[in-house]
Design an enzyme around this catalytic site. Structure first.
Site, PDB file in Angstrom:
ATOM      1  N   GLY A  29       0.817  -1.213   0.000  1.00  0.00           N
ATOM      2  CA  GLY A  29       0.000   0.000   0.000  1.00  0.00           C
ATOM      3  C   GLY A  29       0.846   1.255   0.000  1.00  0.00           C
ATOM      4  CG  LEU A  31      -1.034   1.713  -3.865  1.00  0.00           C
ATOM      5  CD1 LEU A  31      -2.209   1.362  -4.768  1.00  0.00           C
ATOM      6  CD2 LEU A  31      -0.022   0.575  -3.853  1.00  0.00           C
ATOM      7  CG  HIS A  32       5.197   5.274  -4.648  1.00  0.00           C
ATOM      8  ND1 HIS A  32       5.791   4.605  -5.693  1.00  0.00           N
ATOM      9  CD2 HIS A  32       5.696   4.709  -3.513  1.00  0.00           C
ATOM     10  CE1 HIS A  32       6.638   3.716  -5.226  1.00  0.00           C
ATOM     11  NE2 HIS A  32       6.588   3.736  -3.896  1.00  0.00           N
ATOM     12  N   GLY A  34       5.566   4.584  -8.605  1.00  0.00           N
ATOM     13  CA  GLY A  34       6.320   3.337  -8.822  1.00  0.00           C
ATOM     14  C   GLY A  34       5.372   2.145  -8.908  1.00  0.00           C
ATOM     15  CG  HIS A  35       3.251   0.878  -5.426  1.00  0.00           C
ATOM     16  ND1 HIS A  35       3.420   1.923  -4.559  1.00  0.00           N
ATOM     17  CD2 HIS A  35       3.841  -0.193  -4.845  1.00  0.00           C
ATOM     18  CE1 HIS A  35       4.081   1.505  -3.491  1.00  0.00           C
ATOM     19  NE2 HIS A  35       4.352   0.236  -3.635  1.00  0.00           N
ATOM     20  CD  GLN A  59       7.710  -7.118   3.788  1.00  0.00           C
ATOM     21  OE1 GLN A  59       6.949  -7.925   3.284  1.00  0.00           O
ATOM     22  NE2 GLN A  59       8.324  -6.194   3.058  1.00  0.00           N
ATOM     23  N   GLY A 145       9.486  -3.973  -8.661  1.00  0.00           N
ATOM     24  CA  GLY A 145      10.335  -2.853  -9.068  1.00  0.00           C
ATOM     25  C   GLY A 145      11.807  -3.168  -8.839  1.00  0.00           C
ATOM     26  CE  LYS A 147      13.672   2.707  -3.204  1.00  0.00           C
ATOM     27  NZ  LYS A 147      13.652   1.720  -2.129  1.00  0.00           N
ATOM     28  CB  SER A 184       5.806   3.591   0.827  1.00  0.00           C
ATOM     29  OG  SER A 184       5.278   2.943  -0.304  1.00  0.00           O
TER      30      SER A 184
HETATM   31  O1  PAF Z   1       8.100  -4.635  -1.984  1.00  0.00           O
HETATM   32  C1  PAF Z   1       7.119  -4.687  -1.218  1.00  0.00           C
HETATM   33  O2  PAF Z   1       6.285  -3.790  -1.187  1.00  0.00           O
HETATM   34  C2  PAF Z   1       6.969  -5.876  -0.286  1.00  0.00           C
HETATM   35  O3  PAF Z   1       8.195  -6.333   0.151  1.00  0.00           O
HETATM   36  C3  PAF Z   1       6.144  -7.016  -0.908  1.00  0.00           C
HETATM   37  C4  PAF Z   1       6.849  -7.614  -2.109  1.00  0.00           C
HETATM   38  C5  PAF Z   1       4.775  -6.516  -1.300  1.00  0.00           C
HETATM   39  C6  PAF Z   1       5.956  -8.133   0.123  1.00  0.00           C
HETATM   40  O4  PAF Z   1       5.298  -7.679   1.250  1.00  0.00           O
END
Ligand code: PAF
Length: 279
Positions: A29, A31-32, A34-35, A59, A145, A147, A184
């Protein structure tokens, strides 16, 4: 656009779309552009586009920004709708990781270096969530990405090792006009920090130019990169490195396909970036 919040709902939806070429963009989420560029790629090449929004607790390390990670739910949904997304999968943490959840997926070697050293449990969290998401969505293509270059390599390795029938597509890093890679986490930066952060891509670009003009001694290249980074006020260098683009092994002489990596801290914000170069 459909929004599905439950695993069962997603599985039922997927059964109905058995013959579709699904393009998948997993996100956390906030989102910018890049997404949105990943979504556009998926839209261009696939008949059905699925986006997931899930701030994956696995993570984040214990001292990282899980609770303050931005969650602009309404605007994210709006952006997905406007970008022609067919399905938004947006599970809760309880739905995704029920109490007795106990499985993890780990890519051993590629996950250990660089970001893996700085964030020891990070990639295991990423590969676990991406495995679950790919199992559920069963996409033909999944878009990531450049990135997060190490993440991309780790996921490619996982998909290969586990024989997942999904092609991982690398999409170029989207940058601000001064070169800062979109992330983000950029929204945590003050105006001043934001301006200083443009030195990261400037340093990497300088490194790429040096290599293209014939410099081969990696210590010299790294020194030059650091010199550019040090022109930014309040920026602490975590690492800069010239690596093999496939194994991420540190090189001593520039050769073949390489990736220049940088990780820095500016205030409380940790930023990473990279550039590829080939000789
Ligand atoms: O790159 C991300 O935004 C996250 O690491 C991902 C791949 C959605 C996994 O949570």
């Amino acid at each position: 656009m459909r929004i599905i919040r439950s695993i069962r709902g997603l599985q039922a939806w997927r059964r109905k779309y058995e013959n579709q070429e699904i393009g998948f963009v997993p996100t956390m989420g906030a989102l910018h552009e890049g997404h949105l560029s990943l979504i556009r790629q998926a839209r261009k090449h696939c008949s059905t586009v699925v986006v997931s929004i899930f701030v994956n607790p696995l993570q984040f390390g214990p001292t990282e920004d899980l609770s303050r990670y931005p969650r602009p739910v309404k605007s994210d949904q709006q952006l997905c709708r406007e970008s022609g997304v067919d399905l938004l999968f947006w599970p809760t943490s309880e739905e995704f990781y029920p109490k007795d959840f106990q499985t993890s997926v780990k890519v051993s070697r590629l996950s250990c270096c660089w970001e893996g050293e700085a964030r020891p449990t990070h990639f295991e969290g990423v590969t676990t969530v991406v495995t679950k998401l790919i199992n559920l969505v069963r996409p033909r293509h999944a878009y990531f990405g450049q990135k997060d270059y190490q993440q991309l390599l780790v996921i490619k390795q996982m998909v290969q090792d586990l024989n997942m029938d999904t092609k991982i597509v690398r999409c170029p890093t989207v940058r601000e006009s001064d070169g800062l890679a979109l992330s983000s986490r950029n929204r945590y930066l003050s105006e001043r920090q934001r301006l200083q952060s443009a030195r990261i891509s400037a340093a990497l670009r300088h490194g790429v130019q040096l290599i293209k003009r014939g410099t081969r001694h990696v210590t010299t290249i790294q020194k030059e990169l650091k010199k550019v980074l040090r022109t930014a006020e309040g920026l602490d260098i975590e690492y800069v490195a010239v690596c093999d683009a496939h194994s991420l092994a540190r090189l001593t002489r520039a050769k073949g396909s390489m990736v220049l990596l940088a990780a820095v801290r500016i205030g409380n914000v940790r930023l990473i970036d990279n550039m590829l170069v080939k000789v």
